[in-house]
Design a protein around this motif. Structure first.
Motif, mmCIF file in Angstrom:
data_model
loop_
_atom_site.group_PDB
_atom_site.id
_atom_site.type_symbol
_atom_site.label_atom_id
_atom_site.label_comp_id
_atom_site.label_asym_id
_atom_site.label_seq_id
_atom_site.Cartn_x
_atom_site.Cartn_y
_atom_site.Cartn_z
ATOM 1 N N GLY A 155 0.790 -1.222 0.000
ATOM 2 C CA GLY A 155 0.000 0.000 0.000
ATOM 3 C C GLY A 155 0.822 1.272 0.000
ATOM 4 N N SER A 156 2.140 1.148 0.092
ATOM 5 C CA SER A 156 2.963 2.355 0.171
ATOM 6 C C SER A 156 3.178 3.006 -1.190
ATOM 7 N N VAL A 157 3.122 2.228 -2.287
ATOM 8 C CA VAL A 157 3.371 2.811 -3.604
ATOM 9 C C VAL A 157 2.269 3.797 -4.000
ATOM 10 N N PRO A 158 0.959 3.439 -3.871
ATOM 11 C CA PRO A 158 -0.067 4.436 -4.182
ATOM 12 C C PRO A 158 0.010 5.667 -3.282
ATOM 13 N N ALA A 159 0.317 5.431 -1.992
ATOM 14 C CA ALA A 159 0.424 6.568 -1.075
ATOM 15 C C ALA A 159 1.578 7.471 -1.469
ATOM 16 N N LEU A 160 2.694 6.874 -1.888
ATOM 17 C CA LEU A 160 3.840 7.665 -2.308
ATOM 18 C C LEU A 160 3.544 8.452 -3.583
ATOM 19 N N SER A 161 2.838 7.816 -4.517
ATOM 20 C CA SER A 161 2.534 8.503 -5.770
ATOM 21 C C SER A 161 1.613 9.691 -5.557
ATOM 22 N N GLY A 203 3.707 16.157 -12.771
ATOM 23 C CA GLY A 203 4.687 16.272 -13.834
ATOM 24 C C GLY A 203 5.953 15.482 -13.601
ATOM 25 N N SER A 204 6.265 15.202 -12.344
ATOM 26 C CA SER A 204 7.484 14.434 -12.066
ATOM 27 C C SER A 204 7.163 13.094 -11.413
ATOM 28 N N GLY A 205 5.898 12.705 -11.478
ATOM 29 C CA GLY A 205 5.448 11.509 -10.761
ATOM 30 C C GLY A 205 6.072 10.231 -11.238
ATOM 31 N N ARG A 206 6.093 10.012 -12.546
ATOM 32 C CA ARG A 206 6.547 8.716 -13.052
ATOM 33 C C ARG A 206 8.004 8.436 -12.716
ATOM 34 N N LEU A 207 8.867 9.416 -12.951
ATOM 35 C CA LEU A 207 10.289 9.202 -12.716
ATOM 36 C C LEU A 207 10.586 8.956 -11.242
ATOM 37 N N ALA A 234 9.157 5.602 -10.163
ATOM 38 C CA ALA A 234 10.009 4.494 -10.595
ATOM 39 C C ALA A 234 11.245 4.384 -9.710
ATOM 40 N N ALA A 235 11.848 5.532 -9.359
ATOM 41 C CA ALA A 235 13.016 5.514 -8.489
ATOM 42 C C ALA A 235 12.657 4.966 -7.106
ATOM 43 N N GLY A 236 11.472 5.355 -6.624
ATOM 44 C CA GLY A 236 11.035 4.842 -5.329
ATOM 45 C C GLY A 236 10.796 3.351 -5.346
ATOM 46 N N VAL A 237 10.212 2.842 -6.442
ATOM 47 C CA VAL A 237 9.965 1.404 -6.548
ATOM 48 C C VAL A 237 11.287 0.639 -6.599
ATOM 49 N N VAL A 238 12.267 1.177 -7.357
ATOM 50 C CA VAL A 238 13.574 0.523 -7.432
ATOM 51 C C VAL A 238 14.249 0.504 -6.064
ATOM 52 N N ALA A 239 14.189 1.643 -5.350
ATOM 53 C CA ALA A 239 14.787 1.700 -4.016
ATOM 54 C C ALA A 239 14.101 0.729 -3.064
ATOM 55 N N LEU A 240 12.762 0.635 -3.192
ATOM 56 C CA LEU A 240 12.014 -0.290 -2.345
ATOM 57 C C LEU A 240 12.406 -1.731 -2.644
ATOM 58 N N ALA A 241 12.555 -2.059 -3.922
ATOM 59 C CA ALA A 241 12.941 -3.413 -4.299
ATOM 60 C C ALA A 241 14.333 -3.754 -3.768
ATOM 61 N N LEU A 242 15.266 -2.810 -3.888
ATOM 62 C CA LEU A 242 16.610 -3.042 -3.367
ATOM 63 C C LEU A 242 16.592 -3.224 -1.851
ATOM 64 N N GLY A 243 15.743 -2.444 -1.173
ATOM 65 C CA GLY A 243 15.620 -2.591 0.273
ATOM 66 C C GLY A 243 15.075 -3.950 0.663
ATOM 67 N N VAL A 244 14.089 -4.446 -0.103
ATOM 68 C CA VAL A 244 13.526 -5.774 0.171
ATOM 69 C C VAL A 244 14.596 -6.844 0.004
ATOM 70 N N VAL A 245 15.369 -6.740 -1.073
ATOM 71 C CA VAL A 245 16.429 -7.717 -1.313
ATOM 72 C C VAL A 245 17.477 -7.677 -0.199
#
Length: 509
Positions: free
Chosen positions: A191-197, A203-207, A210-221
């Protein structure tokens, strides 16, 4: 013989935690129901509960007794209802000893007796003195070997086969990964991705998203790797494997110490496991499975015990050959055409994922990058080739050896005489490609989880020959082992015509 007297206070304290929890609930409920008098009432009830618990544990200790004779282990127990158990020693597969930090300080231990044909502990002694636990382990081994009591002093020869050095323990942790953590974290953080978006500027949402999702994935790993490292170090601290007579005995663990035995004559399957990271550095692990029970359940793969948690590949195969002499396998891979089958399967999976994301994009009216997984199509041929490359089988003189898996590769070694059933399976899709899977089912517990030795996606004609050959060699190995014939080659010649006549897709020797 009786349990250790220290088992009474330890069990009282161990179970007293539930009494304390109940006390907290009673105190709050009684205060609300009875006012000022509620507190004393709750304390009185808790006191009665503790007295009842102490009385029960004392009675349990007084009525629990066990005796070990030449043929059986007899256990009498029960407080309300009496229970008498007689366990034949010939059925005892493993005698495992475990101790946590408090138990080690008190000098007591848990002794678990595992028997063939069951996935649960047959009987437990909770708790005996550690010296008594080791005596029972050694005495049962002596009785099963048929040694006289006078020979006990000398004892069987003890040879250390493997000891995990501190550097190797660090590598065990560094190369471990807890695959359960990513799924749990993704569920918790979904639920954090929709809240973050919603907090991102227009205008700068997608980039940024995407950076937040990548950071989140790296944190999970990173968290999954750290969790796996900690668990591995705690489990395999000071790991030692020795051979005592015809048994393997191991010790391991930091917070909880395990001392277990693995009878060599009960070994069903040896499994050499690795992953891409371990293969890159030339390391592997060895696991041993016994009939009906895998010692160290819950710590290994499907319950199997790690005989070597991590060592160089050559060292692992040397130890595996010390247990079962099978030589150096030369694997025969599936036909090359199955690589196309694997590639098509991966392309279909990527297409389904794209379709699901596209449907989700239409439903939620958000700019989801639904086309992203389409890039996986470029990796499909590579993944298909790797899957084909790491599959294969080999028929040795006395063993079947199979290999399967890329991210978690398993090389399984099965003696012919341990095979219970030879199964030839062909799905609808396999029949279209002219291939089949031949599985050698054993009496081990991992067969329940689909981890049997299997020659996967071999040519249909090869599958027929493989099934017939396994059936023949199984009968030959059993005949030779039971002394029916003096020469395995003669038996193979005599049985060849009978075994070759079989046409069933499932053969139960």
């Amino acid at each position: 013989m009786k349990l250790s007297p220290l088992s009474v206070p330890y069990r009282v304290v161990e179970r007293g935690a539930s009494v304390v929890f109940t006390a907290a609930i009673l105190f709050s409920g009684a205060s609300a129901a009875f006012g000022p008098a509620g507190g004393p009432i709750a304390v009185a009830l808790v006191g009665l509960g503790l007295l009842g618990l102490v009385a029960y544990e004392v009675t349990y200790y007084r009525r629990f007794a066990y005796a070990l004779d030449e043929e059986t282990l007899d256990i009498r127990s029960g407080v309300i209802s009496r229970r008498n158990r007689e366990i034949p020693l010939r059925r005892v597969q493993n005698v495992d000893i475990s101790r946590n930090v408090v138990q080690r300080a008190l000098g007591i231990a848990v002794v678990d007796f595992e028997t063939a044909g069951g996935s649960e502990t047959e009987a437990s002694l909770r708790f005996v003195a550690f010296e008594e636990a080791k005596r029972l382990q050694g005495e049962i081994g002596r009785l099963k070997r048929g040694e006289a009591a006078d020979d006990e002093g000398a004892g069987p020869a003890t040879t250390e086969l493997f000891a995990l050095a501190p550097r190797e323990l660090a590598l065990v942790g560094a190369l471990s990964f807890d695959a359960r953590v990513p799924g749990l974290l993704i569920l918790l953080l979904s639920g954090s991705v929709p809240a973050l978006s919603s907090l991102l500027p227009a205008g700068s949402g997608r980039l940024l998203l995407a950076a937040g999702v990548v950071a989140l994935a790296l944190g999970v790993v990173l968290v999954a790797w750290a969790a796996g490292a900690v668990v591995a170090v705690l489990n395999y601290y000071d790991f030692r494997l020795t051979r005592v007579g015809d048994e393997l005995q191991y010790e391991r663990g930091l917070l909880r110490r395990y001392d277990g035995s693995i009878p060599l004559d009960k070994v069903q399957t040896l499994t050499v496991t690795d992953n891409p990271l371990k293969r890159a550095f030339g390391y592997a692990a060895l696991r041993i499975e016994t009939a009906g029970y895998a010692p160290g359940s819950g710590l290994g793969e499907g319950g199997s015990e790690a005989a070597v948690p991590l060592a160089t590949r050559d060292r692992v195969f040397d130890l595996a050959n010390h247990i079962e002499t099978f030589g150096s396998p030369a694997f025969e891979r599936p036909p090359r055409r199955v690589r196309s089958r694997y590639a098509i399967r991966y392309l279909i999976a990527a297409g389904v994922l794209v379709g699901l994301l596209y449907g989700a994009d239409l439903l939620v009216a958000r700019s989801i990058p639904w086309y992203g997984p389409a890039a996986l199509a470029l990796l499909a041929p590579v993944a298909a080739h790797l899957k084909w490359k790491h599959r294969g089988y080999w028929l040795g003189e006395d063993h079947l050896v199979t290999r399967n898996g890329v991210l978690r590769r398993r090389i399984k070694v099965v003696p012919y005489y341990r095979v219970q059933t030879v199964i030839d399976t062909r799905t609808v899709f396999q029949r279209r490609w002219g291939v089949a899977t031949v599985t050698a089912d054993t009496a081990g517990s991992l067969s329940l989880t689909g981890h049997d030795a299997a020659a996967v996606d071999v040519d249909a004609a090869t599958a027929e020959r493989l099934r017939t050959t396994l059936d023949t060699r199984l009968r030959t190995a059993l005949a030779t082992r039971r002394g029916w014939v003096d020469d395995a080659d003669d038996a193979d010649e005599n049985l060849g015509s009978d075994a070759g006549a079989g046409t069933e897709d499932e053969t139960d020797p």
